[in-house]
Motif scaffolding. Structure first.
Motif, PDB file in Angstrom:
ATOM      1  N   ASN A   1       3.340  13.327   5.023  1.00 27.29           N
ATOM      2  CA  ASN A   1       4.027  13.601   6.281  1.00 27.29           C
ATOM      3  C   ASN A   1       5.218  12.656   6.468  1.00 27.29           C
ATOM      4  OD1 ASN A   1       4.418  15.145   8.562  1.00 27.29           O
ATOM      5  ND2 ASN A   1       3.085  13.869   9.835  1.00 27.29           N
ATOM      6  N   LEU A   2       6.043  12.553   5.422  1.00 22.12           N
ATOM      7  CA  LEU A   2       7.236  11.712   5.427  1.00 22.12           C
ATOM      8  C   LEU A   2       8.441  12.563   5.060  1.00 22.12           C
ATOM      9  CD1 LEU A   2       5.890   8.740   3.263  1.00 22.12           C
ATOM     10  CD2 LEU A   2       6.256   8.687   5.723  1.00 22.12           C
ATOM     11  N   SER A   3       9.621  11.983   5.212  1.00 18.84           N
ATOM     12  CA  SER A   3      10.808  12.658   4.706  1.00 18.84           C
ATOM     13  C   SER A   3      10.939  12.348   3.221  1.00 18.84           C
ATOM     14  CB  SER A   3      12.051  12.171   5.458  1.00 18.84           C
ATOM     15  OG  SER A   3      12.319  10.819   5.124  1.00 18.84           O
TER      16      SER A   3
ATOM     17  N   GLU B   1       0.833  -1.210   0.000  1.00 20.14           N
ATOM     18  CA  GLU B   1       0.000   0.000   0.000  1.00 20.14           C
ATOM     19  C   GLU B   1       0.867   1.260   0.000  1.00 20.14           C
ATOM     20  OE1 GLU B   1      -3.231   2.268  -0.319  1.00 20.14           O
ATOM     21  OE2 GLU B   1      -3.313   0.089  -0.310  1.00 20.14           O
ATOM     22  N   LYS B   2       1.923   1.267   0.780  1.00 16.51           N
ATOM     23  CA  LYS B   2       2.803   2.444   0.859  1.00 16.51           C
ATOM     24  C   LYS B   2       3.531   2.675  -0.461  1.00 16.51           C
ATOM     25  CE  LYS B   2       3.473   2.007   5.826  1.00 16.51           C
ATOM     26  NZ  LYS B   2       4.410   1.744   6.918  1.00 16.51           N
ATOM     27  N   GLN B   3       4.020   1.590  -1.076  1.00 15.18           N
ATOM     28  CA  GLN B   3       4.710   1.722  -2.362  1.00 15.18           C
ATOM     29  C   GLN B   3       3.740   2.194  -3.445  1.00 15.18           C
ATOM     30  OE1 GLN B   3       6.215  -2.235  -2.962  1.00 15.18           O
ATOM     31  NE2 GLN B   3       8.121  -1.850  -1.841  1.00 15.18           N
ATOM     32  N   ARG B   4       2.555   1.603  -3.480  1.00 16.77           N
ATOM     33  CA  ARG B   4       1.566   1.958  -4.501  1.00 16.77           C
ATOM     34  C   ARG B   4       1.153   3.426  -4.358  1.00 16.77           C
ATOM     35  NH1 ARG B   4      -1.395  -2.206  -4.230  1.00 16.77           N
ATOM     36  NH2 ARG B   4      -2.634  -1.569  -2.447  1.00 16.77           N
ATOM     37  N   GLU B   5       0.987   3.871  -3.116  1.00 16.07           N
ATOM     38  CA  GLU B   5       0.590   5.252  -2.873  1.00 16.07           C
ATOM     39  C   GLU B   5       1.635   6.226  -3.420  1.00 16.07           C
ATOM     40  OE1 GLU B   5      -1.319   7.592   0.885  1.00 16.07           O
ATOM     41  OE2 GLU B   5       0.403   6.303   1.322  1.00 16.07           O
ATOM     42  N   VAL B   6       2.890   5.980  -3.108  1.00  6.16           N
ATOM     43  CA  VAL B   6       3.968   6.847  -3.590  1.00  6.16           C
ATOM     44  C   VAL B   6       4.093   6.747  -5.107  1.00  6.16           C
ATOM     45  CG1 VAL B   6       6.470   7.197  -3.552  1.00  6.16           C
ATOM     46  CG2 VAL B   6       5.241   6.858  -1.415  1.00  6.16           C
ATOM     47  N   PHE B   7       4.011   5.534  -5.644  1.00  5.07           N
ATOM     48  CA  PHE B   7       4.133   5.344  -7.095  1.00  5.07           C
ATOM     49  C   PHE B   7       3.025   6.106  -7.836  1.00  5.07           C
ATOM     50  CE2 PHE B   7       3.078   3.096 -11.012  1.00  5.07           C
ATOM     51  CZ  PHE B   7       4.316   3.094 -11.650  1.00  5.07           C
TER      52      PHE B   7
ATOM     53  N   SER C   1       9.177  15.943  -3.040  1.00  2.00           N
ATOM     54  CA  SER C   1       8.979  16.864  -1.916  1.00  2.00           C
ATOM     55  C   SER C   1       7.488  17.093  -1.660  1.00  2.00           C
ATOM     56  CB  SER C   1       9.686  18.192  -2.179  1.00  2.00           C
ATOM     57  OG  SER C   1       9.204  18.777  -3.374  1.00  2.00           O
ATOM     58  N   GLU C   2       6.690  17.166  -2.722  1.00  2.00           N
ATOM     59  CA  GLU C   2       5.246  17.334  -2.563  1.00  2.00           C
ATOM     60  C   GLU C   2       4.621  16.089  -1.937  1.00  2.00           C
ATOM     61  OE1 GLU C   2       4.207  20.191  -6.375  1.00  2.00           O
ATOM     62  OE2 GLU C   2       4.365  18.041  -6.691  1.00  2.00           O
ATOM     63  N   ILE C   3       5.086  14.926  -2.381  1.00  2.00           N
ATOM     64  CA  ILE C   3       4.578  13.666  -1.827  1.00  2.00           C
ATOM     65  C   ILE C   3       4.940  13.570  -0.353  1.00  2.00           C
ATOM     66  CG2 ILE C   3       4.729  11.150  -1.956  1.00  2.00           C
ATOM     67  CD1 ILE C   3       5.340  11.513  -4.983  1.00  2.00           C
ATOM     68  N   ALA C   4       6.180  13.929  -0.034  1.00  2.00           N
ATOM     69  CA  ALA C   4       6.643  13.877   1.356  1.00  2.00           C
ATOM     70  C   ALA C   4       5.777  14.774   2.236  1.00  2.00           C
ATOM     71  CB  ALA C   4       8.113  14.290   1.444  1.00  2.00           C
ATOM     72  N   ALA C   5       5.482  15.970   1.754  1.00  2.00           N
ATOM     73  CA  ALA C   5       4.651  16.894   2.537  1.00  2.00           C
ATOM     74  C   ALA C   5       3.230  16.341   2.689  1.00  2.00           C
ATOM     75  CB  ALA C   5       4.624  18.257   1.867  1.00  2.00           C
ATOM     76  N   GLN C   6       2.686  15.783   1.630  1.00  2.00           N
ATOM     77  CA  GLN C   6       1.316  15.264   1.659  1.00  2.00           C
ATOM     78  C   GLN C   6       1.192  14.073   2.603  1.00  2.00           C
ATOM     79  OE1 GLN C   6      -0.426  14.508  -2.196  1.00  2.00           O
ATOM     80  NE2 GLN C   6      -1.993  13.187  -1.347  1.00  2.00           N
TER      81      GLN C   6
END
Length: 170
Positions: free
Chosen positions: A146-148, A122-128, A139-144
């Motif tokens: 709440n990750l580094s 789920e985490k990989q699919r979300e980022v992908f 950087s936008e994904i990280a902010a959305q």
């Protein structure tokens, strides 16, 4: 006169409803469309439809009634876009010089890619999906999420490795 106080057909009451709920309806539809112009059109159509149906609307439930109208208008637009997309995809394949073998291989690849994406965590699919489908920067994904940025890079790296393994791409 007391009867007109809560009557949506009264222009003053209708304007009050517009001022009270217009921004909320606009945010609701924009969340779905991500398109400012389309959002404006749908919200305008929703209020026009509310005005046309003002005798059926009750002041106490006008918010729900308005959101239902707006959502139904959005769904109609979405269905229309699906029909257009389906027609355009069919039109491209009908008039292309691609061989049936190429089309078959393309379809198989598309299916294996869809299966591979579904097989990601789920985490990989979300980022992908955020990176490749919505074209967001790390950087936008990280902010959305709440990750580094490093965590996003790591998830994306692992997702790409998993996809390569599942669809046999070097």
């Amino acid at each position: 006169m007391i009867r007109d106080i809560k009557n949506i057909c009264n222009t003053i009451i209708f304007e009050e409803v517009f001022r009270k709920y217009g921004k909320d309806v606009k945010r609701f539809i924009f969340f779905k469309t991500k398109d400012t112009d389309l959002t404006e059109d749908i919200v305008q159509d929703a209020f026009v439809k509310l005005w046309e149906q003002c005798k059926e609307a009750k002041y106490d439930t006008v918010k729900n009634y308005l959101f239902t109208i707006a959502n139904n208008l959005f769904l109609n637009v979405a269905k229309h876009h699906q029909v257009i997309d389906k027609h355009q995809k069919g039109f491209v394949h009908e008039n292309s010089n691609e061989t049936p073998e190429f089309l078959y291989i393309e379809n198989e690849f598309y299916q294996s890619l869809q299966n591979a994406i579904a097989g990601l965590t789920e985490k990989q699919r979300e980022v992908f999906m955020l990176s490749r489908m919505e074209k967001k920067k790390y950087s936008e994904i990280a902010a959305q999420l709440n990750l580094s940025v490093k965590a996003v890079e790591k998830r994306m790296h692992n997702a790409l490795i998993a996809l390569r393994e599942k669809i046999n791409i070097i």
